[in-house]
Design a protein around this motif. Structure first.
Motif, PDB file in Angstrom:
ATOM      1  N   TYR A  40       0.821  -1.216   0.000  1.00  0.00           N
ATOM      2  CA  TYR A  40       0.000   0.000   0.000  1.00  0.00           C
ATOM      3  C   TYR A  40       0.857   1.269   0.000  1.00  0.00           C
ATOM      4  N   ALA A  41       2.086   1.206   0.501  1.00  0.00           N
ATOM      5  CA  ALA A  41       2.968   2.379   0.491  1.00  0.00           C
ATOM      6  C   ALA A  41       3.431   2.727  -0.915  1.00  0.00           C
ATOM      7  N   ASN A  42       3.290   1.803  -1.837  1.00  0.00           N
ATOM      8  CA  ASN A  42       3.666   2.054  -3.225  1.00  0.00           C
ATOM      9  C   ASN A  42       2.539   2.749  -3.980  1.00  0.00           C
ATOM     10  N   GLY A  43       1.347   2.737  -3.430  1.00  0.00           N
ATOM     11  CA  GLY A  43       0.197   3.335  -4.090  1.00  0.00           C
ATOM     12  C   GLY A  43       0.186   4.848  -3.987  1.00  0.00           C
ATOM     13  N   HIS A  44      -0.522   5.460  -4.881  1.00  0.00           N
ATOM     14  CA  HIS A  44      -0.568   6.914  -4.995  1.00  0.00           C
ATOM     15  C   HIS A  44      -0.981   7.604  -3.692  1.00  0.00           C
ATOM     16  N   GLN A  45      -1.899   7.030  -2.963  1.00  0.00           N
ATOM     17  CA  GLN A  45      -2.443   7.671  -1.767  1.00  0.00           C
ATOM     18  C   GLN A  45      -1.408   7.809  -0.639  1.00  0.00           C
ATOM     19  N   TYR A  46      -0.516   6.832  -0.467  1.00  0.00           N
ATOM     20  CA  TYR A  46       0.405   6.828   0.669  1.00  0.00           C
ATOM     21  C   TYR A  46       1.867   7.066   0.300  1.00  0.00           C
ATOM     22  N   ARG A  47       2.217   6.895  -0.956  1.00  0.00           N
ATOM     23  CA  ARG A  47       3.615   6.977  -1.392  1.00  0.00           C
ATOM     24  C   ARG A  47       4.285   8.273  -0.922  1.00  0.00           C
ATOM     25  N   ARG A  48       3.638   9.388  -1.145  1.00  0.00           N
ATOM     26  CA  ARG A  48       4.219  10.687  -0.787  1.00  0.00           C
ATOM     27  C   ARG A  48       4.502  10.782   0.713  1.00  0.00           C
ATOM     28  N   GLU A  49       3.576  10.298   1.533  1.00  0.00           N
ATOM     29  CA  GLU A  49       3.756  10.358   2.982  1.00  0.00           C
ATOM     30  C   GLU A  49       4.946   9.515   3.441  1.00  0.00           C
ATOM     31  N   PHE A  50       5.097   8.345   2.857  1.00  0.00           N
ATOM     32  CA  PHE A  50       6.229   7.493   3.205  1.00  0.00           C
ATOM     33  C   PHE A  50       7.542   8.142   2.787  1.00  0.00           C
ATOM     34  N   ILE A  51       7.572   8.742   1.609  1.00  0.00           N
ATOM     35  CA  ILE A  51       8.783   9.402   1.126  1.00  0.00           C
ATOM     36  C   ILE A  51       9.125  10.607   1.995  1.00  0.00           C
ATOM     37  N   LEU A  52       8.135  11.393   2.363  1.00  0.00           N
ATOM     38  CA  LEU A  52       8.385  12.543   3.235  1.00  0.00           C
ATOM     39  C   LEU A  52       8.911  12.097   4.605  1.00  0.00           C
ATOM     40  N   ALA A  53       8.358  11.032   5.139  1.00  0.00           N
ATOM     41  CA  ALA A  53       8.834  10.507   6.423  1.00  0.00           C
ATOM     42  C   ALA A  53      10.279  10.036   6.290  1.00  0.00           C
ATOM     43  N   TYR A  54      10.579   9.326   5.213  1.00  0.00           N
ATOM     44  CA  TYR A  54      11.941   8.858   4.958  1.00  0.00           C
ATOM     45  C   TYR A  54      12.912  10.039   4.920  1.00  0.00           C
ATOM     46  N   CYS A  55      12.533  11.095   4.228  1.00  0.00           N
ATOM     47  CA  CYS A  55      13.379  12.298   4.131  1.00  0.00           C
ATOM     48  C   CYS A  55      13.575  12.955   5.488  1.00  0.00           C
ATOM     49  N   ALA A  56      12.529  12.999   6.300  1.00  0.00           N
ATOM     50  CA  ALA A  56      12.638  13.569   7.648  1.00  0.00           C
ATOM     51  C   ALA A  56      13.603  12.741   8.496  1.00  0.00           C
ATOM     52  N   PHE A  57      13.530  11.424   8.380  1.00  0.00           N
ATOM     53  CA  PHE A  57      14.438  10.550   9.119  1.00  0.00           C
ATOM     54  C   PHE A  57      15.881  10.779   8.669  1.00  0.00           C
ATOM     55  N   LYS A  58      16.079  10.855   7.366  1.00  0.00           N
ATOM     56  CA  LYS A  58      17.417  11.059   6.819  1.00  0.00           C
ATOM     57  C   LYS A  58      17.988  12.402   7.295  1.00  0.00           C
ATOM     58  N   LYS A  59      17.170  13.420   7.279  1.00  0.00           N
ATOM     59  CA  LYS A  59      17.603  14.737   7.755  1.00  0.00           C
ATOM     60  C   LYS A  59      17.969  14.679   9.237  1.00  0.00           C
ATOM     61  N   TRP A  60      17.162  13.999  10.036  1.00  0.00           N
ATOM     62  CA  TRP A  60      17.437  13.883  11.469  1.00  0.00           C
ATOM     63  C   TRP A  60      18.759  13.164  11.715  1.00  0.00           C
ATOM     64  N   LEU A  61      19.018  12.114  10.961  1.00  0.00           N
ATOM     65  CA  LEU A  61      20.269  11.376  11.137  1.00  0.00           C
ATOM     66  C   LEU A  61      21.481  12.229  10.779  1.00  0.00           C
ATOM     67  N   GLY A  62      21.318  13.190   9.860  1.00  0.00           N
ATOM     68  CA  GLY A  62      22.424  14.028   9.434  1.00  0.00           C
ATOM     69  C   GLY A  62      22.634  15.264  10.282  1.00  0.00           C
ATOM     70  N   ARG A  63      21.834  15.405  11.334  1.00  0.00           N
ATOM     71  CA  ARG A  63      21.923  16.595  12.176  1.00  0.00           C
ATOM     72  C   ARG A  63      23.242  16.614  12.947  1.00  0.00           C
ATOM     73  N   PRO A  64      23.697  17.807  13.315  1.00  0.00           N
ATOM     74  CA  PRO A  64      24.892  17.887  14.181  1.00  0.00           C
ATOM     75  C   PRO A  64      24.558  17.381  15.591  1.00  0.00           C
ATOM     76  N   ALA A  65      25.528  16.789  16.226  1.00  0.00           N
ATOM     77  CA  ALA A  65      25.307  16.193  17.558  1.00  0.00           C
ATOM     78  C   ALA A  65      25.092  17.198  18.634  1.00  0.00           C
TER      79      ALA A  65
END
Length: 65
Positions: A40-65
């Motif tokens: 269902y995450a591959n479908g049009h309705q949820y894909r964007r939300e999963f991608i945005l969450a992934y980007c938020a996680f990636k940004k958080w991991l790259g934050r300064p300590a």
């Protein structure tokens, strides 16, 4: 749910190390879900939300300590 709020909650509850590990695992799960046909995450309705969450996680991991 706003991913930054969810992460802040986990840091307060579980600590930085456990939260970092959770973020890394969740990124893998979300990416795999978006790339899996029939998930269902591959479908049009949820894909964007999963991608945005992934980007938020990636940004958080790259934050300064």
């Amino acid at each position: 749910m706003n991913e930054n709020n969810r992460i802040a909650f986990l840091v307060a509850r579980d600590g930085m190390s456990a939260t970092t590990e959770w973020v890394r695992r969740t990124m893998i799960i979300y990416r795999q879900a978006v790339l899996t046909k029939g998930h269902y995450a591959n479908g049009h309705q949820y894909r964007r939300e999963f991608i945005l969450a992934y980007c938020a996680f990636k940004k958080w991991l790259g934050r300064p300590a």
